[in-house]
Design a protein around this motif. Structure first.
Motif, mmCIF file in Angstrom:
data_model
loop_
_atom_site.group_PDB
_atom_site.id
_atom_site.type_symbol
_atom_site.label_atom_id
_atom_site.label_comp_id
_atom_site.label_asym_id
_atom_site.label_seq_id
_atom_site.Cartn_x
_atom_site.Cartn_y
_atom_site.Cartn_z
ATOM 1 N N UNK A 172 0.875 -0.955 0.124
ATOM 2 C CA UNK A 172 -0.035 0.124 0.012
ATOM 3 C C UNK A 172 0.903 1.019 0.010
ATOM 4 N N UNK A 173 0.644 2.104 -0.957
ATOM 5 C CA UNK A 173 1.690 3.175 -1.199
ATOM 6 C C UNK A 173 0.946 4.617 -1.274
ATOM 7 N N UNK A 174 1.581 5.457 -0.806
ATOM 8 C CA UNK A 174 1.220 7.040 -1.081
ATOM 9 C C UNK A 174 2.207 7.858 -1.629
ATOM 10 N N UNK A 175 1.919 8.621 -2.404
ATOM 11 C CA UNK A 175 3.010 9.332 -3.347
ATOM 12 C C UNK A 175 2.542 10.970 -3.337
ATOM 13 N N UNK A 176 3.645 11.775 -3.475
ATOM 14 C CA UNK A 176 3.058 13.054 -3.507
ATOM 15 C C UNK A 176 4.341 13.887 -4.184
ATOM 16 N N UNK A 177 4.178 14.496 -5.152
ATOM 17 C CA UNK A 177 5.337 15.151 -6.057
ATOM 18 C C UNK A 177 4.835 16.409 -6.520
ATOM 19 N N UNK A 178 6.176 17.249 -6.813
ATOM 20 C CA UNK A 178 5.731 18.529 -7.606
ATOM 21 C C UNK A 178 7.014 18.470 -8.656
ATOM 22 N N UNK A 179 6.617 18.429 -10.171
ATOM 23 C CA UNK A 179 7.627 18.205 -10.966
ATOM 24 C C UNK A 179 7.657 19.322 -12.013
ATOM 25 N N UNK A 180 8.603 20.145 -12.239
ATOM 26 C CA UNK A 180 8.677 21.272 -13.293
ATOM 27 C C UNK A 180 8.902 20.607 -14.527
ATOM 28 N N UNK A 181 8.106 21.014 -15.601
ATOM 29 C CA UNK A 181 8.090 20.594 -16.890
ATOM 30 C C UNK A 181 8.140 21.705 -17.860
ATOM 31 N N UNK A 182 9.367 22.248 -17.947
ATOM 32 C CA UNK A 182 9.714 23.306 -18.917
ATOM 33 C C UNK A 182 9.380 23.336 -20.397
ATOM 34 N N UNK A 183 9.412 22.047 -20.687
ATOM 35 C CA UNK A 183 9.070 21.770 -22.423
ATOM 36 C C UNK A 183 7.672 21.961 -22.381
#
Length: 461
Positions: A172-183
């Protein structure tokens, strides 16, 4: 293989000698529940009334039990097994045996900090792991990272092997992220919950079945963001069921620099259809084939080839296959181009664009061929190689012609292509490439880049 000792000396070399197992003891498993270990050792003592057990059978079952203990990941590798005549048996004979397994549990806590490499990104990672927390080889893992594109990422996973199947793990997994996508002129924030079932086959193939719910947010748009991207900004919810199959038969003296073998990987995903909820609905599949072979018996010169393809088909919501389907979203569409796939192109440089924003496509095919060789005066004993490569691909969006029209469009005209030479360094944490290349074919609206390009990752085309 476990270390076997006998007392008094027994003739283990005579594999056909009939024996019986009187008792099995496990020493050193202080935090591991007996109810969890019993199914692993039950085959050693549980025989039918008319069955005949030989010394060879016992040794084989000892090896199987020891391998299962090692696969749990909570014991040290040096498992010792003592075999003794069962003098405490009601009818002591040389054919009645007591078995004692000596194990040493790994520490409860693992805390580390370091770096990791993903495709086109390097990250600093803090890792905390608690092992065997409930006595059933459960693992609680907490990770936090920040990288060159990932501003912040957090992951928590609680996994456990299912009874009697040490390699069949449910997590059982939980994920949180913030990723910049300059393209594509934005940042994507993700919050996800996953239920994962992973297992290998006897042939060491790997399967993973994942049920996930993911909230995606397209935010922090650049002032120059295109109308297409602005129309997709905001929140999206996806519930999906996916399956990943991996067969990796590659080998070599250095990680991430195989010299022979092949790889087959498939990923299939169904989102938003039937009982799966959310505001997107589609079926998505990808396949990757890679092979590498040495060109000489000595010297480390190899040739490798990779082919990848994928398709995303929007589906109507509900249980039917007829009716209108919402267009795919940029969070789900494929991106192509960059130093780890079609080299000498910008990240997201291939496929549909709105202005300078790579908005992704629904169907793609790409491939590459490279030759690597040791550098003069460095030799094959070094993980540093020279390489020459050719790569190319196409990425298209679904139009009015649907999937058939998109597949037909893939074959019209030349794909975008590039060629170059460079250096490859296979580090234990990832592969580093510094290449000089020239675009050979650049389709209208796509972005190639002449000159040097640095690639950092774990999978390359």
């Amino acid at each position: 293989m476990p270390l076997l000792t006998t007392y008094p000396p027994l003739q283990l070399d005579n594999a056909l000698t009939p024996v019986s197992v009187n008792r099995v003891e496990i020493n050193g498993a202080f935090r591991t529940r007996r109810s969890f270990l019993d199914p692993i050792f039950k085959p050693l003592v549980d025989h039918g009334p008319n069955s005949t057990t030989t010394i060879g059978d016992v040794v084989d079952r000892i090896n199987v039990a020891s391998e299962k203990l090692a696969q749990l990941g909570v014991f040290q590798e040096d498992i010792r097994v003592s075999i003794a005549q069962a003098l405490d048996s009601p009818h002591p004979t040389a054919e009645s045996l007591n078995l004692t397994f000596g194990v040493q549990e790994k520490g409860l806590l693992v805390l580390s900090a370091g770096t990791s490499v993903g495709n086109t990104e390097g990250s600093a990672v803090t890792h905390l792991q608690l092992r065997n927390i409930l006595g059933g080889a459960e693992t609680l893992t907490l990770d936090a990272s920040t990288g060159t594109r990932t501003r912040a990422a957090y992951q928590a996973a609680l996994s456990t092997p299912l009874p009697s199947h040490p390699t069949l793990r449910l997590s059982l997994e939980g994920q949180r992220s913030s990723v910049a996508k300059p393209w594509a002129s934005h940042t994507e924030n993700l919050t996800a919950g996953l239920l994962r079932l992973a297992w290998p086959t006897p042939a060491l193939d790997k399967h993973a079945l994942v049920l996930s719910t993911t909230h995606r947010q397209i935010t922090s748009l650049a002032p120059s963001a295109s109308p297409t991207l602005r129309a997709e900004a905001g929140d999206s919810l996806k519930t999906a069921l996916s399956h990943t199959f991996t067969r990796d038969r590659r080998s070599g003296p250095f990680p991430f620099l195989p010299e022979r073998g092949y790889l087959l990987r498939t990923v299939s995903e169904l989102a938003g259809w039937g009982p799966l909820k959310g505001d997107v609905s589609f079926a998505k599949s990808e396949v990757e084939l890679a092979a590498v072979t040495p060109l000489t018996t000595t010297g480390g010169i190899t040739v490798s080839g990779t082919f990848r393809a994928g398709a995303l088909l929007p589906l109507p919501f509900g249980y039917g296959l007829s009716g209108p389907a919402a267009p795919s979203r940029i969070s789900d569409r494929f991106q192509l181009g960059g130093p780890t796939d079609v080299r000498v192109f910008q990240l997201g440089g291939l496929g549909p664009h709105d202005g300078r924003d790579a908005v992704g496509g629904d169907v793609y095919a790409a491939g590459g061929v490279s030759v690597t060789a040791p550098l003069p005066r460095v030799g094959a004993a070094s993980p540093l190689r020279a390489q020459a490569f050719v790569s190319g691909g196409r990425l298209v969006a679904l139009g009015k012609g649907g999937m058939a029209g998109a597949v037909g469009e893939m074959g019209r005209g030349w794909p975008s292509m590039a060629a170059g030479v460079g250096l490859v360094y296979a580090h234990p944490i990832g592969r580093f490439e510094l290449n000089f290349g020239l675009p050979l074919v650049v389709r209208r609206g796509e972005e190639g880049r002449k000159g040097l390009q640095l690639g950092v990752g774990i999978t390359f085309m």
